[in-house]
Structure formats: structure tokens, C-alpha cells
Scaffold this motif. Structure first.
Motif, short mmCIF file in Angstrom:
data_model
loop_
_atom_site.label_atom_id
_atom_site.label_comp_id
_atom_site.label_asym_id
_atom_site.label_seq_id
_atom_site.Cartn_x
_atom_site.Cartn_y
_atom_site.Cartn_z
N PRO A 89 0.83 -1.21 0.00
CA PRO A 89 0.00 0.00 0.00
C PRO A 89 0.86 1.26 0.00
CG PRO A 89 -0.81 -1.59 1.62
CD PRO A 89 0.52 -2.11 1.13
N GLY A 90 0.53 2.19 -0.89
CA GLY A 90 1.28 3.44 -1.00
C GLY A 90 2.36 3.41 -2.06
N PHE A 91 2.60 2.24 -2.66
CA PHE A 91 3.68 2.11 -3.64
C PHE A 91 3.17 1.81 -5.05
CE2 PHE A 91 6.06 1.88 0.20
CZ PHE A 91 7.37 2.21 -0.11
N GLU A 92 1.88 1.95 -5.27
CA GLU A 92 1.31 1.60 -6.57
C GLU A 92 1.91 2.41 -7.71
OE1 GLU A 92 -1.64 0.71 -3.32
OE2 GLU A 92 -0.36 2.42 -3.85
N ASP A 93 2.28 3.67 -7.47
CA ASP A 93 2.82 4.53 -8.52
C ASP A 93 4.30 4.84 -8.30
OD1 ASP A 93 0.29 4.81 -9.80
OD2 ASP A 93 -0.29 6.29 -8.28
N ALA A 94 4.98 4.00 -7.55
CA ALA A 94 6.40 4.24 -7.25
C ALA A 94 7.25 4.13 -8.52
CB ALA A 94 6.88 3.23 -6.21
N TYR A 95 8.37 4.83 -8.50
CA TYR A 95 9.31 4.74 -9.61
C TYR A 95 10.74 4.79 -9.07
CZ TYR A 95 9.56 9.86 -9.08
OH TYR A 95 9.72 11.13 -8.57
N LEU A 96 11.68 4.31 -9.90
CA LEU A 96 13.09 4.35 -9.54
C LEU A 96 13.55 5.80 -9.55
CD1 LEU A 96 14.51 1.43 -11.74
CD2 LEU A 96 13.74 1.30 -9.38
N MET A 97 13.95 6.31 -8.39
CA MET A 97 14.34 7.71 -8.31
C MET A 97 15.86 7.86 -8.35
SD MET A 97 13.30 10.42 -5.32
CE MET A 97 13.95 12.09 -5.30
N LEU A 98 16.57 7.12 -7.50
CA LEU A 98 18.01 7.29 -7.42
C LEU A 98 18.63 6.13 -6.66
CD1 LEU A 98 20.54 9.17 -7.80
CD2 LEU A 98 20.01 10.11 -5.53
N SER A 99 19.69 5.56 -7.23
CA SER A 99 20.54 4.66 -6.45
C SER A 99 21.76 5.45 -6.01
CB SER A 99 20.96 3.45 -7.29
OG SER A 99 21.69 3.85 -8.43
N ALA A 100 22.24 5.15 -4.82
CA ALA A 100 23.32 5.94 -4.25
C ALA A 100 24.57 5.86 -5.10
CB ALA A 100 23.63 5.45 -2.83
N PRO A 101 25.20 7.00 -5.40
CA PRO A 101 26.47 6.96 -6.13
C PRO A 101 27.64 6.45 -5.29
CG PRO A 101 25.89 9.22 -5.57
CD PRO A 101 24.71 8.37 -5.20
N GLN A 102 27.45 6.36 -3.97
CA GLN A 102 28.48 5.82 -3.09
C GLN A 102 27.97 4.56 -2.42
OE1 GLN A 102 29.75 10.16 -1.44
NE2 GLN A 102 30.77 8.44 -0.45
N ILE A 103 28.77 3.52 -2.45
CA ILE A 103 28.40 2.27 -1.82
C ILE A 103 28.36 2.44 -0.30
CG2 ILE A 103 30.77 1.39 -1.65
CD1 ILE A 103 29.60 -1.39 -2.41
N GLY A 104 27.46 1.73 0.35
CA GLY A 104 27.29 1.85 1.79
C GLY A 104 28.21 0.92 2.54
N VAL A 105 29.42 1.37 2.79
CA VAL A 105 30.39 0.61 3.58
C VAL A 105 30.26 1.01 5.04
CG1 VAL A 105 32.84 0.17 4.00
CG2 VAL A 105 31.99 0.37 1.66
N ARG A 106 30.13 0.03 5.91
CA ARG A 106 30.03 0.32 7.34
C ARG A 106 31.34 0.08 8.07
NH1 ARG A 106 25.24 -1.56 5.43
NH2 ARG A 106 23.34 -0.48 6.10
N HIS A 107 32.18 -0.82 7.55
CA HIS A 107 33.38 -1.18 8.30
C HIS A 107 34.43 -1.78 7.37
CE1 HIS A 107 35.86 -4.03 10.75
NE2 HIS A 107 35.91 -2.98 11.52
#
Length: 486
Positions: free
Chosen positions: A331-349
Motif C-alpha cells: 500500500p502506497g507504492f502503486e505509482d512508485a518509480y526508480l528515483m536514485l541509487s546511491a552513487p556511493q556504496i554503503g560501507v560500514r566497516h
């Protein structure tokens, strides 16, 4: 897949997904690089390498303290994971009483961000235990253990611009699109770095270098000791590429998630079964934008280019698969679209410095203000008091001419779970930059900086320190990782 549940030592519950299989890299031999002269691009008092949260804070604070500063950043923006990594949920800056303890540079940022770039509870609600308020903000990453906290979400583009303008206002020499490759070490001290750009290989010389790379690239290559052990029952060692979906209605999603728990559990189970890698959305600074900070993937190394590539491939495929699934079932995602993938990878450690001092799990219950305190972190749960961050955690045990800040400071694996967060990176970056300025101006090694002078300078910049933190003289030996593990 394993599910990590919330405890007194971690805030979020989360699924962790194991790495996929990969064939080992073959041995293709070596090629000997010929020696050559490298032009010196710049000379300065303080060189900050890495423009993430800690590096931006370090550069801005060193310049505010009067140093001649250069900031080297490999991307085209500042803010690191808080902007390019789309980690736009800024973790708790208040303690469990509602007191703002992450201050200084962090407070300046939020004072200057436009109102429509920040979403979070009003100041009068920080620390509130009102059940209705806590229930509301618990669905919006701003209430835990029944307590409302200041842990807002922000517009990453606004934070990019503001971070840039602050360092430029303070006359920092900003250098984008440049990747530090090799530290220049002479007589046991770092004197600068060799970096690569479209112009080729050049050098920057400095009195003090601040390693804000996030992975400890400089101090490791300079020979400083480090550790890389992990706490497997935590997400702090996982990687992923975050993304945003636009065109959503997060109000409807929250009503579904909170109001129909059985249906939500069935939805999550179906997603795991059909997609394998599966993650739930978080709120953002806008109701029509959803944030995905996973699926969190375990078993990959942030120092292995093939692993980094594999995480990017899996994350981008997961992004597209999530869009199809959420459009069909959420619910709430019926009209969702690809907006942006992060240009930087999420490294935690990747690595953590072995410092003169450290933030240690054994210190949590007491919560004592250490003599060389340079900042205070909110405890991970109300079970513990606030946690002191010592200057010694930024200072290598033996290597001179360099300070560390950000997620690779000296701490044990349990404490890393919160010391890697963006607010704590702002705190350690501000301390490292200010200390680097004092060392450069005094023509002394960073370990010789008078702690009282550093604390006075930090308090003048609005940093929260406690009365018991009354250091005297240069940084003294504190409990280190080695002594804690012996």
C-alpha cells in the motif's frame, strides 16, 4: 539470511544476507612500476583526505581554528554516506533525557539547513515518553525504547550544498575528483599524500594529515596498527547500496505497517521468499520519497574491488526487483518509480585504528568523562549513560603526523556499532580538525597537543563536553584495544 533483533546494544532489527558465491581471482603475475618524479600540487598546514561527514567537519573546524587547510575528495560532493550514500536518516543526536549532546559542527549544519530539508520531531518533544508521540515517531526513525529522539531525515542535495559552502566560506582549498593513493612517510611521520586525478599523479605536502577515508587507507598504508574484527550479531560490518523510490505515499505505508501487523508480517515473508534479498523502506524527508538502506549484505570486504563490484550488482538488481514487488503488493507504492541509487556504496566497516586510547564496551556502564574527552555519544539504550569519546582514539599508537576520524577511529567492535554513525563522525571529525590545527600552528606532533587547549578550542566551537573531562598535558595513555584484549 539471519535476522538481527533489537537489544540493549543495537537500535534496529534487521535482516542480514550472506554473500553469493564467487570464483577466486587468478594470479596474473606482477608488473614493476618505473620510478618517476611527482609534481607537488599544493602545500598546506592541514590536509584532510576524504570529504565525508568526518572529513567535512575536520576541514571546516581546522579552518575555523585558523589553519591553512586543503580537503581532498574523490567524488564531486561532500557529505559522504550522509549525502552520496543516501544514509539520510541521521542517527540520534540527543541522549535518553532529550539533551542534545552531538553539537558543534552538527548543530551548525541543522541551524543552516532549510526547514523543508529536514523532517523530525520538534525540539520540545525530544526526550518525551508520551506514548502517542513515541508511537508516531517510532514509525519515522525518531523514537526508540518509548522515547522520542532527535534523529531526523534530511535532503541529501541540500546537505551537499551546505557542506561545500561552509568549507569554502572558511577558505579551505577544496579538491574534488581526486583519490589519495599513497601516504608520504618520512622518519615515522606522515608528511603528505600522493593522489591520482585526471591530471595524473601528484603530491600534497602538509604539517598534519587527517585520515577521513572511512576505511583507514592512509594510516594502514603508512604502517599504523589497526584491527578489523567484527561483531557478527550486528549490521555494522555489512555493505549495500541504498536507493530512493519516488511517487510513494509513506503515510499509507505506515498505516499498513503499524495498523495491520499480521498483514505486514505476511508481506515481509512473501518478499523474502520471492526476492531472497529483501528490505523494508524507511521514511525520508518527504512523504512521497521512500528510502531503502539495504538489503544488508554480509561476508564482503570493503577493501576488495571484486567484492565491492558484487555488492553493487546485487544491490542494483535488488532495487529493480523491489520496485516490481512493492508496486504489486505494498500500500502506497502503486505509482512508485526508480528515483536514485546511491552513487556511493554503503560501507560500514573495513579497518579500525589501534590508537593511544579507544572507545570500549567495558566503559559503557560507567559512562565516566575521560580526561581527554573530545566529544560525547548518546548511549545505545537507556540502560547505559552517555559515552565519552577520548582524543586518544584519534591518535595512532606510534605513527606521527596523522590523526584519524570517522568510522575507523580506535574502538572495539561493539562500540563501532554506534561510533560509525554520522553524528559521531561529525564529532570525531571536528576534534581531529581542531587538534590538527593546533599541532600545525604549534609545530608539534598531534600526540603532543595539550588536551586542555584542545578542549577549550572545541568548547569555543560549541562542542558538548562534560565538567569531568579536565585533561592536563598531552594525551596520556588510555585503555587501548591491546590492553582491553590482554
Amino acid at each position: 539470511m539471519k535476522t538481527i533483533v533489537r537489544t540493549d546494544e543495537r537500535i534496529l532489527s534487521s535482516d542480514i544476507f550472506d554473500r553469493d558465491g564467487r570464483v577466486a581471482r587468478p594470479d596474473h603475475g606482477v608488473w614493476s612500476e618505473p620510478g618517476r618524479d611527482i609534481p607537488v600540487y599544493h602545500r598546506c598546514g592541514v590536509l584532510v583526505v576524504g570529504g565525508g561527514p568526518s572529513g567535512t567537519a575536520a576541514a571546516a573546524s581546522a579552518a575555523r581554528a585558523g589553519a591553512d587547510v586543503a580537503l581532498l575528495e574523490r567524488y564531486n560532493h561532500l557529505g559522504g554516506l550522509s549525502t552520496g550514500g543516501l544514509v539520510i536518516w541521521i542517527d540520534r543526536m540527543t541522549d535518553w533525557e532529550g539533551q542534545l549532546v552531538i553539537r558543534g559542527f552538527a548543530e551548525e549544519l541543522f541551524d543552516r539547513l532549510p526547514a523543508d530539508a529536514v523532517a523530525g520531531p520538534s525540539r520540545e518533544d525530544w526526550g518525551s515518553q508520551d506514548s502517542a508521540k513515541a508511537s508516531h515517531w517510532a514509525q519515522r526513525t525518531a523514537a526508540y525504547h518509548g522515547i522520542v529522539t532527535w534523529s531526523p531525515t534530511i535532503d541529501p542535495e541540500r546537505l551537499k550544498l551546505l557542506s561545500q559552502e561552509i568549507v569554502l566560506e572558511r577558505k579551505v582549498k577544496l579538491i574534488y575528483h581526486s583519490w589519495a593513493a599513497v601516504p608520504i612517510v618520512q622518519d615515522g611521520a606522515v608528511k603528505g599524500v600522493v593522489f591520482e586525478s585526471k591530471e595524473g599523479r601528484m603530491a600534497i605536502m602538509a604539517d598534519v594529515v587527517v585520515d577521513a577515508t572511512g576505511d583507514g587507507d592512509l594510516f594502514a598504508r603508512a604502517g599504523a596498527a589497526f584491527v578489523n574484527d567484527i561483531e557478527e550479531a550486528d549490521v555494522h560490518h555489512c555493505m549495500n547500496t541504498s536507493w530512493l523510490f519516488g511517487g510513494v505515499d509513506m503515510g499509507r505505508w505506515i498505516d499498513f505497517k503499524a495498523g495491520r501487523p499480521d498483514a505486514f508480517s505476511a508481506f515481509m515473508a512473501r518478499g523474502r521468499e520471492q526476492l531472497g534479498l529483501f528490505e523494508r523502506p524507511f521514511v525520508s524527508w518527504r512523504n512521497d520519497v521512500a528510502l531503502f538502506m539495504g538489503p544488508r549484505q554480509s561476508g564482503y570486504s570493503a577493501l576488495d574491488v571484486d567484492d565491492l563490484t558484487a555488492v553493487e550488482v546485487r544491490s542494483h538488481r535488488a532495487m529493480a526487483a523491489h520496485l516490481d514487488f512493492f508496486r504489486a503488493h505494498a500500500p502506497g507504492f502503486e505509482d512508485a518509480y526508480l528515483m536514485l541509487s546511491a552513487p556511493q556504496i554503503g560501507v560500514r566497516h573495513a579497518r579500525r585504528l589501534s590508537g593511544v586510547g579507544a572507545v570500549l564496551r567495558s566503559q559503557w556502564p560507567e559512562g565516566r568523562a575521560l580526561a581527554d574527552e573530545i566529544g560525547v555519544s548518546p548511549a545505545v539504550s537507556p540502560k547505559f549513560p552517555n559515552i565519552s569519546i577520548p582524543y586518544g582514539a584519534l591518535v595512532p599508537q606510534r605513527l606521527d603526523g596523522l590523526l584519524a576520524c570517522g568510522r575507523h577511529i580506535s574502538c572495539d567492535r561493539n562500540s563501532h556499532g554506534f561510533m560509525r554513525e554520522i553524528p559521531q563522525c561529525w564529532i570525531t571529525g571536528q576534534a581531529a580538525g581542531t587538534a590538527a590545527a593546533l599541532a600545525s600552528q604549534g609545530r608539534i606532533a598531534p600526540r603532543a597537543v595539550e588536551v586542555t587547549a584542545l578542549q577549550t578550542a572545541l568548547q569555543a566551537q560549541g562542542v558538548y563536553l562534560r565538567a569531568g573531562a579536565d585533561g592536563a598535558g598531552p594525551v596520556a595513555e588510555r585503555p587501548s584495544l591491546e590492553t582491553a584484549n590482554s
